[in-house]
Design a protein around this motif. Structure first.
Motif, PDB file in Angstrom:
ATOM      1  N   UNK A  56      15.928  18.000   8.405  1.00  0.00           N
ATOM      2  CA  UNK A  56      16.071  16.560   8.560  1.00  0.00           C
ATOM      3  C   UNK A  56      15.703  15.881   7.255  1.00  0.00           C
ATOM      4  N   UNK A  57      16.565  14.995   6.788  1.00  0.00           N
ATOM      5  CA  UNK A  57      16.302  14.372   5.500  1.00  0.00           C
ATOM      6  C   UNK A  57      16.235  12.847   5.572  1.00  0.00           C
ATOM      7  N   UNK A  58      16.103  12.302   6.788  1.00  0.00           N
ATOM      8  CA  UNK A  58      15.994  10.855   6.967  1.00  0.00           C
ATOM      9  C   UNK A  58      14.659  10.533   7.621  1.00  0.00           C
ATOM     10  N   UNK A  59      13.895   9.646   6.996  1.00  0.00           N
ATOM     11  CA  UNK A  59      12.657   9.178   7.590  1.00  0.00           C
ATOM     12  C   UNK A  59      13.033   7.980   8.450  1.00  0.00           C
ATOM     13  N   UNK A  60      12.877   8.109   9.767  1.00  0.00           N
ATOM     14  CA  UNK A  60      13.351   7.082  10.690  1.00  0.00           C
ATOM     15  C   UNK A  60      12.325   6.016  11.035  1.00  0.00           C
ATOM     16  N   UNK A  61      11.080   6.422  11.235  1.00  0.00           N
ATOM     17  CA  UNK A  61      10.115   5.485  11.798  1.00  0.00           C
ATOM     18  C   UNK A  61       8.702   5.905  11.448  1.00  0.00           C
ATOM     19  N   UNK A  62       7.845   4.952  11.186  1.00  0.00           N
ATOM     20  CA  UNK A  62       6.434   5.220  10.930  1.00  0.00           C
ATOM     21  C   UNK A  62       5.588   4.467  11.960  1.00  0.00           C
ATOM     22  N   UNK A  63       4.462   5.064  12.298  1.00  0.00           N
ATOM     23  CA  UNK A  63       3.513   4.355  13.173  1.00  0.00           C
ATOM     24  C   UNK A  63       3.140   3.044  12.500  1.00  0.00           C
ATOM     25  N   UNK A  64       2.997   2.002  13.249  1.00  0.00           N
ATOM     26  CA  UNK A  64       2.726   0.683  12.682  1.00  0.00           C
ATOM     27  C   UNK A  64       1.308   0.540  12.155  1.00  0.00           C
ATOM     28  N   UNK A  65       0.400   1.461  12.490  1.00  0.00           N
ATOM     29  CA  UNK A  65      -0.972   1.359  11.985  1.00  0.00           C
ATOM     30  C   UNK A  65      -1.233   2.303  10.805  1.00  0.00           C
ATOM     31  N   UNK A  66      -0.189   2.860  10.231  1.00  0.00           N
ATOM     32  CA  UNK A  66      -0.311   3.773   9.092  1.00  0.00           C
ATOM     33  C   UNK A  66      -0.887   3.031   7.888  1.00  0.00           C
ATOM     34  N   UNK A  67      -1.744   3.727   7.094  1.00  0.00           N
ATOM     35  CA  UNK A  67      -2.359   3.122   5.920  1.00  0.00           C
ATOM     36  C   UNK A  67      -1.798   3.674   4.616  1.00  0.00           C
ATOM     37  N   UNK A  68      -1.517   4.975   4.602  1.00  0.00           N
ATOM     38  CA  UNK A  68      -0.938   5.628   3.430  1.00  0.00           C
ATOM     39  C   UNK A  68       0.228   6.478   3.919  1.00  0.00           C
ATOM     40  N   UNK A  69       1.349   6.382   3.232  1.00  0.00           N
ATOM     41  CA  UNK A  69       2.511   7.201   3.593  1.00  0.00           C
ATOM     42  C   UNK A  69       2.804   8.173   2.464  1.00  0.00           C
ATOM     43  N   UNK A  90       7.625  13.336   2.159  1.00  0.00           N
ATOM     44  CA  UNK A  90       7.962  14.699   1.720  1.00  0.00           C
ATOM     45  C   UNK A  90       9.141  14.690   0.741  1.00  0.00           C
ATOM     46  N   UNK A  91       9.168  15.661  -0.157  1.00  0.00           N
ATOM     47  CA  UNK A  91      10.181  15.706  -1.208  1.00  0.00           C
ATOM     48  C   UNK A  91      11.597  15.841  -0.668  1.00  0.00           C
ATOM     49  N   UNK A  92      11.781  16.423   0.530  1.00  0.00           N
ATOM     50  CA  UNK A  92      13.122  16.652   1.069  1.00  0.00           C
ATOM     51  C   UNK A  92      13.754  15.415   1.711  1.00  0.00           C
ATOM     52  N   UNK A  93      13.008  14.333   1.871  1.00  0.00           N
ATOM     53  CA  UNK A  93      13.550  13.107   2.472  1.00  0.00           C
ATOM     54  C   UNK A  93      14.503  12.458   1.478  1.00  0.00           C
ATOM     55  N   UNK A  94      15.746  12.199   1.933  1.00  0.00           N
ATOM     56  CA  UNK A  94      16.756  11.584   1.066  1.00  0.00           C
ATOM     57  C   UNK A  94      16.990  10.109   1.379  1.00  0.00           C
ATOM     58  N   UNK A  95      16.573   9.680   2.571  1.00  0.00           N
ATOM     59  CA  UNK A  95      16.809   8.293   2.972  1.00  0.00           C
ATOM     60  C   UNK A  95      15.651   7.782   3.813  1.00  0.00           C
ATOM     61  N   UNK A  96      15.207   6.575   3.475  1.00  0.00           N
ATOM     62  CA  UNK A  96      14.260   5.875   4.339  1.00  0.00           C
ATOM     63  C   UNK A  96      15.115   4.908   5.148  1.00  0.00           C
ATOM     64  N   UNK A  97      15.122   5.102   6.454  1.00  0.00           N
ATOM     65  CA  UNK A  97      15.992   4.335   7.345  1.00  0.00           C
ATOM     66  C   UNK A  97      15.615   2.860   7.388  1.00  0.00           C
ATOM     67  N   UNK A  98      16.556   2.058   7.831  1.00  0.00           N
ATOM     68  CA  UNK A  98      16.341   0.625   7.986  1.00  0.00           C
ATOM     69  C   UNK A  98      15.132   0.367   8.879  1.00  0.00           C
ATOM     70  N   UNK A  99      14.262  -0.500   8.415  1.00  0.00           N
ATOM     71  CA  UNK A  99      13.082  -0.977   9.142  1.00  0.00           C
ATOM     72  C   UNK A  99      12.062   0.108   9.482  1.00  0.00           C
ATOM     73  N   UNK A 100      12.100   1.257   8.800  1.00  0.00           N
ATOM     74  CA  UNK A 100      11.193   2.373   9.087  1.00  0.00           C
ATOM     75  C   UNK A 100       9.717   1.986   8.999  1.00  0.00           C
ATOM     76  N   UNK A 101       9.354   1.157   8.024  1.00  0.00           N
ATOM     77  CA  UNK A 101       7.963   0.749   7.844  1.00  0.00           C
ATOM     78  C   UNK A 101       7.783  -0.753   8.090  1.00  0.00           C
ATOM     79  N   UNK A 102       8.737  -1.384   8.725  1.00  0.00           N
ATOM     80  CA  UNK A 102       8.684  -2.830   8.957  1.00  0.00           C
ATOM     81  C   UNK A 102       7.395  -3.214   9.664  1.00  0.00           C
ATOM     82  N   UNK A 103       6.740  -4.241   9.158  1.00  0.00           N
ATOM     83  CA  UNK A 103       5.527  -4.814   9.750  1.00  0.00           C
ATOM     84  C   UNK A 103       4.375  -3.827   9.875  1.00  0.00           C
TER      85      UNK A 103
END
Length: 166
Positions: free
Chosen positions: A1-14, A17-30
């Protein structure tokens, strides 16, 4: 998998990984606690999606060299974002509309391969005082109000500009 889709909203540091080719729309929004994003030197990231960090509390970012496009609203409303750097030998080609609008960026350097800066890309960046275009820039088009409501006092357009919308 090479797309980062979503992050927990309480994340502090992201740590992306080197293999990620795309950060999806709104993945880290808010993500209101997010302070920093870390990429490895061998990052394969090519695209930062629409609104991916919209309204997050990110403070700085180093865009990896293989990123070719930063889509609309990617860093819009990031009030704590002061520093945006581009990796050496960056392949960035476009900064889409409102990418950094309403952020606290203080300085930006537009690199050699960037050909397009979209409408309102740096709109209402109240702390933006300095913009540098590299020598022999390939920039061809600057969208309407790209630097409107910033604190830039002056800058010199690259010689290859074909379109500047007011």
């Amino acid at each position: 998998f090479d797309i980062l889709l979503f992050a927990r909203r309480n994340i502090e540091i992201a740590k992306i990984p080197s293999f990620v080719k795309k950060i999806a729309s709104f993945a880290f929004q808010s993500c209101n606690k997010l302070k920093s994003i870390e990429f490895s030197e061998d990052s394969e990231l090519e695209l930062i999606g629409k609104g991916s960090f919209y309204g997050s509390s990110i403070e700085n970012i180093l865009i990896p060299k293989k990123v070719t496009h930063i889509l609309s609203f990617a860093f819009s409303q990031c009030k704590a974002l002061k520093t945006v750097l581009f990796a050496e030998n960056s392949k960035l080609k476009s900064i889409e509309k409102e990418t950094f609008s309403y952020s606290s960026i203080e300085k930006v350097s537009i690199l050699y391969d960037v050909v397009f800066i979209g409408k309102n890309a740096f709109f209402n960046c109240n702390h933006l005082k300095e913009i540098d275009f590299v020598k022999d820039s390939n920039l061809k088009s600057i969208g309407k109000k790209a630097f409107s409501r910033s604190m830039i006092e002056s800058f010199t357009f690259p010689s290859g500009i074909e379109e500047f919308k007011e």
